[in-house]
Design a protein around this motif. Sequence first.
Motif, PDB file in Angstrom:
ATOM      1  N   CYS A  18      -4.595   7.195   1.527  1.00 29.80           N
ATOM      2  CA  CYS A  18      -3.628   6.407   0.751  1.00 29.80           C
ATOM      3  C   CYS A  18      -4.361   5.332   0.283  1.00 29.80           C
ATOM      4  N   PHE A  19      -3.099   4.939  -0.626  1.00 31.35           N
ATOM      5  CA  PHE A  19      -4.385   4.248  -1.659  1.00 31.35           C
ATOM      6  C   PHE A  19      -3.355   2.925  -1.925  1.00 31.35           C
ATOM      7  N   ASP A  20      -4.277   1.951  -3.059  1.00 37.06           N
ATOM      8  CA  ASP A  20      -3.758   0.231  -2.557  1.00 37.06           C
ATOM      9  C   ASP A  20      -3.543   0.028  -4.714  1.00 37.06           C
ATOM     10  N   PRO A  27       0.794  -1.049  -0.596  1.00 35.14           N
ATOM     11  CA  PRO A  27      -0.016   0.100   0.099  1.00 35.14           C
ATOM     12  C   PRO A  27       0.844   1.095  -0.242  1.00 35.14           C
ATOM     13  N   ARG A  81      -4.320  -0.748   3.539  1.00 37.47           N
ATOM     14  CA  ARG A  81      -4.144   0.070   2.916  1.00 37.47           C
ATOM     15  C   ARG A  81      -3.027   1.050   3.566  1.00 37.47           C
TER      16      ARG A  81
END
Length: 214
Positions: free
Chosen positions: A92-94, A44, A67
């Motif tokens: 937050c991003f994955d 993540p 994440r």
Amino acid sequence: MCVSMDLAEFSGTTLYAGRCRHRRHGLIEVLGYQNTPVNRADGPNAMLLAADATLIPAALTRVPERRRPDLDPALMEFYAAFYPGHTIAVCCFDGADAHRAKPLLMWYEPADPDRLVVPAVDCHTGGPPRLDEPVTTDHWVIFGGDGLPRGRGNPVGYPRKMRGKLRECLPDRVIGRRFDDAAALNGDFAITLDDLREENLDGIHRPPPADTAR
């Protein structure tokens, strides 16, 4: 600003700053941010938008583990040193596929009586930004709000279904320009209120963080 906690790519960044007289909160400054992120890390990732950088590790414990990115202490030290007293948003991003993220919009009391500043320091490695190295920019930088006299700038249209509480924070008219450079100075974007009133796009400049935080 486009600063990630691990390897990432960002494109199509749109930045906005403007001031307006809110019927409840008085004079406020509004910051808008949107881009297209791509995660190039094995796990993540997160993007920082420059309270207190030292509180980020504790805040991340509330993010689902899948994440939750790893933190480089040197990055937190950078923010604590160059942006003391600033509130920091961590997105937050994955996803490894590019997609247009939903825009962020926040308001706060103006910190500088004479100019508008949008955070734009770049670093996509997970470490602290190198302010002495050039960066690639793919930005639309937009300013507006009550500082732009009636009849100046470009009109903005909004959906009829937009919530009234949101609409009252957004400008009727704006000015802006595209920054598409392969080797630009690393720093924030700023414009004085005098240049905004005169629609002087050449007045948009890139102060270093030490100047922004004054």
